[in-house]
Write an enzyme that holds these catalytic residues in place. Structure first.
Site, short mmCIF file in Angstrom:
data_model
loop_
_atom_site.label_atom_id
_atom_site.label_comp_id
_atom_site.label_asym_id
_atom_site.label_seq_id
_atom_site.Cartn_x
_atom_site.Cartn_y
_atom_site.Cartn_z
N ASN A 21 0.80 -1.15 0.02
CA ASN A 21 0.70 -0.16 -0.10
C ASN A 21 0.96 1.40 -0.12
OD1 ASN A 21 -1.68 1.75 0.62
ND2 ASN A 21 -1.91 0.83 2.73
N LYS A 73 0.08 3.86 -0.65
CA LYS A 73 -0.36 5.45 0.39
C LYS A 73 -0.69 6.88 -0.28
CE LYS A 73 0.08 3.15 5.51
NZ LYS A 73 -0.18 3.14 5.98
N HIS A 97 -9.60 0.98 4.95
CA HIS A 97 -8.26 0.84 5.23
C HIS A 97 -8.94 2.02 6.74
CE1 HIS A 97 -4.40 2.29 6.06
NE2 HIS A 97 -3.83 1.22 6.02
N GLU A 101 -7.23 4.32 7.74
CA GLU A 101 -7.00 6.23 7.69
C GLU A 101 -8.13 6.30 6.93
OE1 GLU A 101 -3.42 5.25 5.82
OE2 GLU A 101 -2.21 4.49 7.73
N GLU A 109 -5.38 -5.84 10.22
CA GLU A 109 -4.38 -4.65 10.87
C GLU A 109 -4.40 -4.06 11.88
OE1 GLU A 109 -2.59 -3.78 6.92
OE2 GLU A 109 -3.94 -1.96 7.09
N GLY A 116 1.34 2.29 10.39
CA GLY A 116 3.27 3.11 10.62
C GLY A 116 3.76 3.37 11.66
N SER A 170 3.43 -2.57 10.37
CA SER A 170 4.60 -2.58 10.58
C SER A 170 5.27 -3.98 10.17
CB SER A 170 4.74 -2.01 12.11
OG SER A 170 4.82 -0.68 12.35
C1 PEP Z 1 -1.24 0.06 6.36
O1 PEP Z 1 -1.48 1.04 5.81
O2 PEP Z 1 -1.42 -0.98 5.56
C2 PEP Z 1 0.35 -0.55 6.97
C3 PEP Z 1 0.07 -2.28 7.27
O3 PEP Z 1 0.81 0.27 6.87
P1 PEP Z 1 2.63 -0.03 7.89
O4 PEP Z 1 3.37 -0.76 6.99
O5 PEP Z 1 3.52 1.08 7.72
O6 PEP Z 1 2.50 -0.44 9.17
#
Ligand code: PEP
Length: 263
Positions: free
Chosen positions: A9, A11, A95, A97, A180, A186, A226
């Protein structure tokens, strides 16, 4: 046997030129194996160039969001038929976000209500994607406060029940679900492997209750939060973790290639 899937992703990172350079480097870095599906999800503006560059590769292209209506007076929105025409095979839905649930908040909290995704809009988006033959990557997960209040399983169960309401089980055969935990997105904090496996197994049980256990056995459940090359192998070795949804680490082609290698 479920095939592993690793999705990146990107973003709101990268211009079209930067995405093109990243894709070229990715194609050189990835050691292709038939046992792993790979997807990159650039911003809308980078999708056409990314699709063009990956035309002869095994890496598929996805979008990060969609609007559920096929066309009309919806300023600023992008529909599932538009994604299909642009060459998208996958699309992230719900997601954290887009739901306004940030692991790392980089805007004023007074502006968070701009991100107004609900379980109902997630359901509408999944229907729009399935109609176009685009695979939804449905994201679910609890916030830090919800985890501290022992609400993890209840929150995820509600998200799944509402997102998957009203579908025929056969329609959902290709669905991908990503666990998630919001607090891990993040932030550099990864969920302990045993807990990630426990939640992914719980997700499969809940999906089984919604669409039947035989359908649920084939659904891929990813872990996201992460993920990096150093923790991917341990996470992806778990029986109910079928790969990863990768944010930050997917921006570096070599790191992403190593994560694919771990899968
Ligand atoms: C994501 O945004 O789906 C995600 C898993 O981000 P990150 O790997 O940066 O934590």
């Amino acid at each position: 046997m479920r095939k592993k899937l690793v999705a990146g992703n990107w973003k709101m990172n990268m211009t079209a030129a930067e995405a093109a350079a990243t894709v070229e480097s990715l194609v050189e870095s990835i050691d292709y194996r038939d046992s792993v599906d790979m997807v990159v999800c650039p911003s809308y503006l980078c999708i056409p160039k990314t699709v063009e560059l990956l035309h002869d590769s095994h890496i598929k292209v996805g979008a990060q969001d969609v609007f559920w209506m096929p066309k009309g007076a919806f300023t600023g929105k992008v529909s599932a038929p538009m994604l299909k025409a642009a060459g998208c095979a996958y699309c992230i839905v719900g997601h954290s976000e887009t739901r306004g649930r940030f692991g790392k908040l980089e805007i004023a909290d007074t502006a968070v209500s701009h991100f107004s995704e609900t379980d109902h809009t997630v359901n509408l988006k999944i229907a729009a994607l399935l109609e176009q033959g685009i695979v939804p990557i449905l994201c679910v997960g609890e916030s830090q406060v919800e985890r501290e209040n022992n609400m993890t399983d209840a929150v995820i169960t509600t998200q799944l029940e509402k997102a998957l309401d009203g579908f025929d089980p056969d329609e959902l055969d290709d669905l991908v679900v990503a666990y998630e935990p919001v607090w891990a997105i993040g932030t550099g904090k990864t969920c302990e492997t045993a807990e990630a496996e426990r939640v992914c197994a719980m997700i499969r049980i809940v999906i089984g209750e919604i669409i039947g256990t035989s359908h649920a056995k084939g659904i891929r459940v990813l872990y996201g939060g992460s993920v990096k090359a150093s923790n991917a192998h341990e996470l992806f070795s778990q029986p109910n973790i079928d790969g990863g949804l990768v944010g930050g680490a997917s921006l570096d082609p070599k790191e992403f290639a190593a994560i694919v290698g771990a899968a």
